[in-house]
Motif scaffolding. Structure first.
Motif, PDB file in Angstrom:
ATOM      1  N   ASP A   1      73.515  15.920  38.542  1.00 46.88           N
ATOM      2  CA  ASP A   1      72.536  15.050  37.896  1.00 46.88           C
ATOM      3  C   ASP A   1      71.413  15.818  37.203  1.00 46.88           C
ATOM      4  OD1 ASP A   1      73.805  12.645  38.497  1.00 46.88           O
ATOM      5  OD2 ASP A   1      72.908  12.569  40.493  1.00 46.88           O
ATOM      6  N   ARG A   2      71.561  17.127  37.050  1.00 47.71           N
ATOM      7  CA  ARG A   2      70.572  17.933  36.322  1.00 47.71           C
ATOM      8  C   ARG A   2      71.287  18.683  35.206  1.00 47.71           C
ATOM      9  NH1 ARG A   2      65.790  21.430  38.654  1.00 47.71           N
ATOM     10  NH2 ARG A   2      64.842  19.413  38.307  1.00 47.71           N
ATOM     11  N   TRP A   3      70.846  18.424  33.999  1.00 49.18           N
ATOM     12  CA  TRP A   3      71.380  19.134  32.834  1.00 49.18           C
ATOM     13  C   TRP A   3      70.315  20.098  32.350  1.00 49.18           C
ATOM     14  CZ3 TRP A   3      74.182  15.188  29.143  1.00 49.18           C
ATOM     15  CH2 TRP A   3      75.287  14.659  29.812  1.00 49.18           C
ATOM     16  N   THR A   4      70.714  21.333  32.101  1.00 47.52           N
ATOM     17  CA  THR A   4      69.792  22.365  31.632  1.00 47.52           C
ATOM     18  C   THR A   4      70.188  22.778  30.219  1.00 47.52           C
ATOM     19  OG1 THR A   4      69.569  23.186  33.895  1.00 47.52           O
ATOM     20  CG2 THR A   4      68.842  24.648  32.123  1.00 47.52           C
ATOM     21  N   TYR A   5      69.247  22.670  29.319  1.00 51.28           N
ATOM     22  CA  TYR A   5      69.460  23.083  27.934  1.00 51.28           C
ATOM     23  C   TYR A   5      68.636  24.345  27.678  1.00 51.28           C
ATOM     24  CZ  TYR A   5      71.627  18.591  26.918  1.00 51.28           C
ATOM     25  OH  TYR A   5      72.466  17.511  26.915  1.00 51.28           O
ATOM     26  N   LEU A   6      69.293  25.376  27.190  1.00 45.01           N
ATOM     27  CA  LEU A   6      68.630  26.628  26.858  1.00 45.01           C
ATOM     28  C   LEU A   6      68.873  26.935  25.392  1.00 45.01           C
ATOM     29  CD1 LEU A   6      69.840  28.757  29.893  1.00 45.01           C
ATOM     30  CD2 LEU A   6      67.612  27.683  29.619  1.00 45.01           C
ATOM     31  N   TYR A   7      67.839  27.436  24.728  1.00 45.62           N
ATOM     32  CA  TYR A   7      67.978  27.830  23.326  1.00 45.62           C
ATOM     33  C   TYR A   7      67.148  29.081  23.096  1.00 45.62           C
ATOM     34  CZ  TYR A   7      67.429  27.806  18.253  1.00 45.62           C
ATOM     35  OH  TYR A   7      67.403  28.169  16.928  1.00 45.62           O
ATOM     36  N   THR A   8      67.762  30.100  22.528  1.00 50.50           N
ATOM     37  CA  THR A   8      67.030  31.310  22.172  1.00 50.50           C
ATOM     38  C   THR A   8      67.345  31.670  20.726  1.00 50.50           C
ATOM     39  OG1 THR A   8      68.783  32.801  22.936  1.00 50.50           O
ATOM     40  CG2 THR A   8      67.085  32.238  24.521  1.00 50.50           C
TER      41      THR A   8
ATOM     42  N   GLY B   1      62.297  42.188  14.897  1.00 43.95           N
ATOM     43  CA  GLY B   1      61.111  42.626  14.177  1.00 43.95           C
ATOM     44  C   GLY B   1      60.171  41.513  13.768  1.00 43.95           C
ATOM     45  N   LEU B   2      60.579  40.243  13.950  1.00 48.07           N
ATOM     46  CA  LEU B   2      59.716  39.140  13.543  1.00 48.07           C
ATOM     47  C   LEU B   2      59.274  38.289  14.731  1.00 48.07           C
ATOM     48  CD1 LEU B   2      61.426  37.957  10.235  1.00 48.07           C
ATOM     49  CD2 LEU B   2      59.387  39.364  10.511  1.00 48.07           C
ATOM     50  N   PHE B   3      60.231  37.672  15.437  1.00 48.52           N
ATOM     51  CA  PHE B   3      59.834  36.840  16.575  1.00 48.52           C
ATOM     52  C   PHE B   3      61.016  36.551  17.483  1.00 48.52           C
ATOM     53  CE2 PHE B   3      61.196  33.725  13.448  1.00 48.52           C
ATOM     54  CZ  PHE B   3      61.885  32.804  14.194  1.00 48.52           C
ATOM     55  N   ASN B   4      60.677  36.087  18.682  1.00 48.45           N
ATOM     56  CA  ASN B   4      61.641  35.589  19.661  1.00 48.45           C
ATOM     57  C   ASN B   4      61.194  34.191  20.054  1.00 48.45           C
ATOM     58  OD1 ASN B   4      63.122  37.975  19.818  1.00 48.45           O
ATOM     59  ND2 ASN B   4      61.818  38.788  21.421  1.00 48.45           N
ATOM     60  N   GLN B   5      62.136  33.263  20.127  1.00 51.43           N
ATOM     61  CA  GLN B   5      61.825  31.903  20.546  1.00 51.43           C
ATOM     62  C   GLN B   5      62.751  31.543  21.698  1.00 51.43           C
ATOM     63  OE1 GLN B   5      62.668  28.928  17.592  1.00 51.43           O
ATOM     64  NE2 GLN B   5      61.665  27.309  18.745  1.00 51.43           N
ATOM     65  N   ASN B   6      62.182  31.056  22.782  1.00 56.10           N
ATOM     66  CA  ASN B   6      62.943  30.623  23.943  1.00 56.10           C
ATOM     67  C   ASN B   6      62.506  29.212  24.308  1.00 56.10           C
ATOM     68  OD1 ASN B   6      64.328  33.161  24.519  1.00 56.10           O
ATOM     69  ND2 ASN B   6      62.294  33.917  25.026  1.00 56.10           N
ATOM     70  N   VAL B   7      63.468  28.313  24.434  1.00 54.56           N
ATOM     71  CA  VAL B   7      63.176  26.930  24.805  1.00 54.56           C
ATOM     72  C   VAL B   7      64.075  26.555  25.973  1.00 54.56           C
ATOM     73  CG1 VAL B   7      63.118  24.535  24.042  1.00 54.56           C
ATOM     74  CG2 VAL B   7      62.573  26.360  22.420  1.00 54.56           C
ATOM     75  N   LYS B   8      63.489  25.911  26.971  1.00 54.52           N
ATOM     76  CA  LYS B   8      64.258  25.449  28.131  1.00 54.52           C
ATOM     77  C   LYS B   8      63.889  23.999  28.405  1.00 54.52           C
ATOM     78  CE  LYS B   8      65.111  26.368  33.019  1.00 54.52           C
ATOM     79  NZ  LYS B   8      64.783  27.234  34.151  1.00 54.52           N
ATOM     80  N   MET B   9      64.910  23.160  28.591  1.00 53.97           N
ATOM     81  CA  MET B   9      64.700  21.756  28.931  1.00 53.97           C
ATOM     82  C   MET B   9      65.553  21.391  30.125  1.00 53.97           C
ATOM     83  SD  MET B   9      64.496  19.417  25.541  1.00 53.97           S
ATOM     84  CE  MET B   9      64.603  18.001  26.582  1.00 53.97           C
ATOM     85  N   LEU B  10      64.986  20.611  31.008  1.00 51.81           N
ATOM     86  CA  LEU B  10      65.708  20.095  32.172  1.00 51.81           C
ATOM     87  C   LEU B  10      65.711  18.576  32.085  1.00 51.81           C
ATOM     88  CD1 LEU B  10      64.082  22.274  34.966  1.00 51.81           C
ATOM     89  CD2 LEU B  10      66.304  22.616  33.885  1.00 51.81           C
ATOM     90  N   LEU B  11      66.897  18.001  32.138  1.00 48.89           N
ATOM     91  CA  LEU B  11      67.035  16.550  32.140  1.00 48.89           C
ATOM     92  C   LEU B  11      67.625  16.148  33.485  1.00 48.89           C
ATOM     93  CD1 LEU B  11      68.556  15.940  28.591  1.00 48.89           C
ATOM     94  CD2 LEU B  11      66.162  16.056  29.258  1.00 48.89           C
ATOM     95  N   ASP B  12      66.954  15.258  34.174  1.00 53.46           N
ATOM     96  CA  ASP B  12      67.426  14.778  35.476  1.00 53.46           C
ATOM     97  C   ASP B  12      67.873  13.333  35.349  1.00 53.46           C
ATOM     98  OD1 ASP B  12      66.974  17.049  37.240  1.00 53.46           O
ATOM     99  OD2 ASP B  12      64.849  16.742  36.809  1.00 53.46           O
TER     100      ASP B  12
END
Length: 93
Positions: free
Chosen positions: A58-65, A70-81
Motif C-alpha cells: 500500500d506504499r508506492w515510492t516514486y523517485l526521479y533524478t 556541470g550545471l545541476f542535479n535534481q532529486n525528487v521523491k514522492m510517497l503515496l500511501d
C-alpha cells in the motif's frame, strides 16, 4: 632570428550526457492527484512506480533524478500511501 608563431587551436571538450532516471514527476501530475483515487487512477496519472516495497503493497515510492553534468542535479521523491485500495496520503519533495 625570427620568432615562431604556433598555430592556435581549441582543445575539444568532452561531451557530458544528461542522465535522467526514474519516473518524471511534474507539478501538473501532482495537482491531479486526489485522496480517494484508486491505484489504477493514480497509475494512469503518475505511471507505475519504479520502486515498490515488497513488505508494504500500500506504499508506492516514486523517485526521479536528473543530472546535467556541470550545471545541476535534481532529486525528487514522492510517497503515496493507500488505504483499502484508495489514495490516502501524499508525501514528498
Amino acid at each position: 632570428m625570427p620568432s615562431l608563431k604556433l598555430p592556435s587551436f581549441k582543445i575539444p571538450q568532452v561531451y557530458k550526457v544528461s542522465v535522467q532516471q526514474g519516473n518524471v514527476i511534474t507539478q501538473e501530475m501532482i495537482d491531479r492527484l486526489e485522496p480517494g483515487m484508486t491505484k489504477v487512477q493514480v497509475a494512469y496519472i503518475m505511471g507505475e512506480p519504479v520502486v515498490r516495497d515488497p513488505f508494504n503493497v500500500d506504499r508506492w515510492t516514486y523517485l526521479y533524478t536528473l543530472e546535467v553534468p556541470g550545471l545541476f542535479n535534481q532529486n525528487v521523491k514522492m510517497l503515496l500511501d493507500f488505504e483499502n485500495g484508495e489514495l490516502a496520503t501524499i508525501q514528498g519533495d
